[in-house]
Design a protein around this motif. Structure first.
Motif, PDB file in Angstrom:
ATOM      1  N   ASP A  22      38.781  10.553  31.555  1.00 31.52           N
ATOM      2  CA  ASP A  22      39.378  11.760  30.987  1.00 31.52           C
ATOM      3  C   ASP A  22      39.584  11.558  29.484  1.00 31.52           C
ATOM      4  N   SER A  23      40.076  12.605  28.812  1.00 30.45           N
ATOM      5  CA  SER A  23      40.197  12.548  27.352  1.00 30.45           C
ATOM      6  C   SER A  23      41.242  11.536  26.879  1.00 30.45           C
ATOM      7  N   GLU A  24      42.280  11.309  27.689  1.00 30.16           N
ATOM      8  CA  GLU A  24      43.285  10.310  27.298  1.00 30.16           C
ATOM      9  C   GLU A  24      42.698   8.903  27.324  1.00 30.16           C
ATOM     10  N   GLN A  25      41.952   8.587  28.371  1.00 31.40           N
ATOM     11  CA  GLN A  25      41.301   7.279  28.439  1.00 31.40           C
ATOM     12  C   GLN A  25      40.234   7.147  27.356  1.00 31.40           C
ATOM     13  N   ALA A  51      25.370  10.561  16.993  1.00 35.59           N
ATOM     14  CA  ALA A  51      25.585  11.996  16.779  1.00 35.59           C
ATOM     15  C   ALA A  51      25.586  12.747  18.112  1.00 35.59           C
ATOM     16  N   ALA A  52      24.658  12.399  18.993  1.00 35.38           N
ATOM     17  CA  ALA A  52      24.574  13.069  20.298  1.00 35.38           C
ATOM     18  C   ALA A  52      25.818  12.808  21.147  1.00 35.38           C
ATOM     19  N   VAL A  53      26.304  11.577  21.138  1.00 35.20           N
ATOM     20  CA  VAL A  53      27.512  11.247  21.912  1.00 35.20           C
ATOM     21  C   VAL A  53      28.715  12.011  21.362  1.00 35.20           C
ATOM     22  N   HIS A  54      28.842  12.067  20.031  1.00 32.18           N
ATOM     23  CA  HIS A  54      29.946  12.828  19.442  1.00 32.18           C
ATOM     24  C   HIS A  54      29.824  14.318  19.751  1.00 32.18           C
ATOM     25  N   ALA A  55      28.607  14.840  19.799  1.00 37.43           N
ATOM     26  CA  ALA A  55      28.415  16.244  20.170  1.00 37.43           C
ATOM     27  C   ALA A  55      28.871  16.483  21.609  1.00 37.43           C
ATOM     28  N   ALA A  56      28.559  15.550  22.486  1.00 43.71           N
ATOM     29  CA  ALA A  56      29.008  15.677  23.883  1.00 43.71           C
ATOM     30  C   ALA A  56      30.530  15.669  23.949  1.00 43.71           C
ATOM     31  N   ARG A  63      31.976  18.891  22.866  1.00 44.73           N
ATOM     32  CA  ARG A  63      31.808  19.931  23.886  1.00 44.73           C
ATOM     33  C   ARG A  63      32.712  19.716  25.092  1.00 44.73           C
ATOM     34  N   GLY A  64      33.515  18.622  25.075  1.00 45.85           N
ATOM     35  CA  GLY A  64      34.480  18.418  26.141  1.00 45.85           C
ATOM     36  C   GLY A  64      34.204  17.268  27.083  1.00 45.85           C
ATOM     37  N   SER A  65      33.090  16.566  26.919  1.00 47.74           N
ATOM     38  CA  SER A  65      32.806  15.420  27.787  1.00 47.74           C
ATOM     39  C   SER A  65      33.776  14.285  27.487  1.00 47.74           C
ATOM     40  N   SER A  66      34.127  13.542  28.515  1.00 54.97           N
ATOM     41  CA  SER A  66      34.974  12.360  28.317  1.00 54.97           C
ATOM     42  C   SER A  66      34.188  11.076  28.581  1.00 54.97           C
ATOM     43  N   TRP A  67      32.876  11.196  28.748  1.00 60.14           N
ATOM     44  CA  TRP A  67      32.044  10.033  28.998  1.00 60.14           C
ATOM     45  C   TRP A  67      32.211   9.034  27.876  1.00 60.14           C
ATOM     46  N   LEU A 114      39.974   4.351  24.350  1.00 64.48           N
ATOM     47  CA  LEU A 114      38.765   3.544  24.224  1.00 64.48           C
ATOM     48  C   LEU A 114      38.105   3.648  22.861  1.00 64.48           C
ATOM     49  N   VAL A 115      37.967   4.861  22.333  1.00 61.70           N
ATOM     50  CA  VAL A 115      37.158   5.026  21.118  1.00 61.70           C
ATOM     51  C   VAL A 115      37.948   5.380  19.864  1.00 61.70           C
TER      52      VAL A 115
END
Length: 159
Positions: free
Chosen positions: A46-49, A30-35, A38-42, A53-54
């Motif tokens: 970046d968001s394309e990579q 849940a925390a990773v999805h929240a990040a 909020r715009g994180s690409s971790w 990946l996910v």
């Protein structure tokens, strides 16, 4: 008598481990999805990579969709914690939604885990090679582990 006490103690220890795995794993998800919402690409650059990946395809889901998954994972965490006895919940008829919800959580994770192995293993849906690899190595097995942990973490809730 000693065997019964030992069995109950070992059973309780296994339940505690399962609860930590289920509640911890769902909470982290849940925390990773929240990040991500909020715009994180971790953990990608970046968001394309990150989508490669996910998700297995581009573009990455919208923030609204990602927040939706975050809320569902948060609810799954709360239901699992309540069913395990970590959060208070009154008995009687009010326990039924928690029992039902815990079955939904475990079943959803089981279906996602098995489905991921079938779909990614057989290449039934077009997705990136990177996603298929991680789906087979991590995402699907993790869902199966979380499903089993959610089942094993259940404590008795009176009806």
């Amino acid at each position: 008598m000693e065997m019964t006490i030992r069995y109950r103690t070992e059973s309780k220890n296994a339940q505690h481990v399962a609860t930590a795995v289920a509640v911890g794993g769902l909470g982290v998800a849940a925390a990773v999805h929240a990040a991500w919402a909020r715009g994180s690409s971790w953990p990608a650059a970046d968001s394309e990579q990150l989508a490669d990946l996910v998700v297995g395809r581009r573009p990455f889901p919208s923030r609204r969709e990602t927040w939706g998954v975050t809320v569902l994972l948060g609810a799954a965490t709360a239901v699992t914690a309540t069913r395990a006895g970590l959060l208070p919940f009154p008995g009687g008829w009010q326990a039924r939604p928690i029992r039902w919800g815990s079955k939904v959580v475990a079943s959803t994770l089981l279906i996602r885990g098995v489905g991921g192995f079938v779909v990614s293993g057989l290449g039934l849906v077009e997705s990136t090679p990177r996603f298929r690899r991680w789906d087979l190595l991590m995402y699907s097995p993790l869902c199966l582990v979380l499903s089993a942990a959610a089942v094993l973490s259940r404590s008795d809730i009176s009806t």
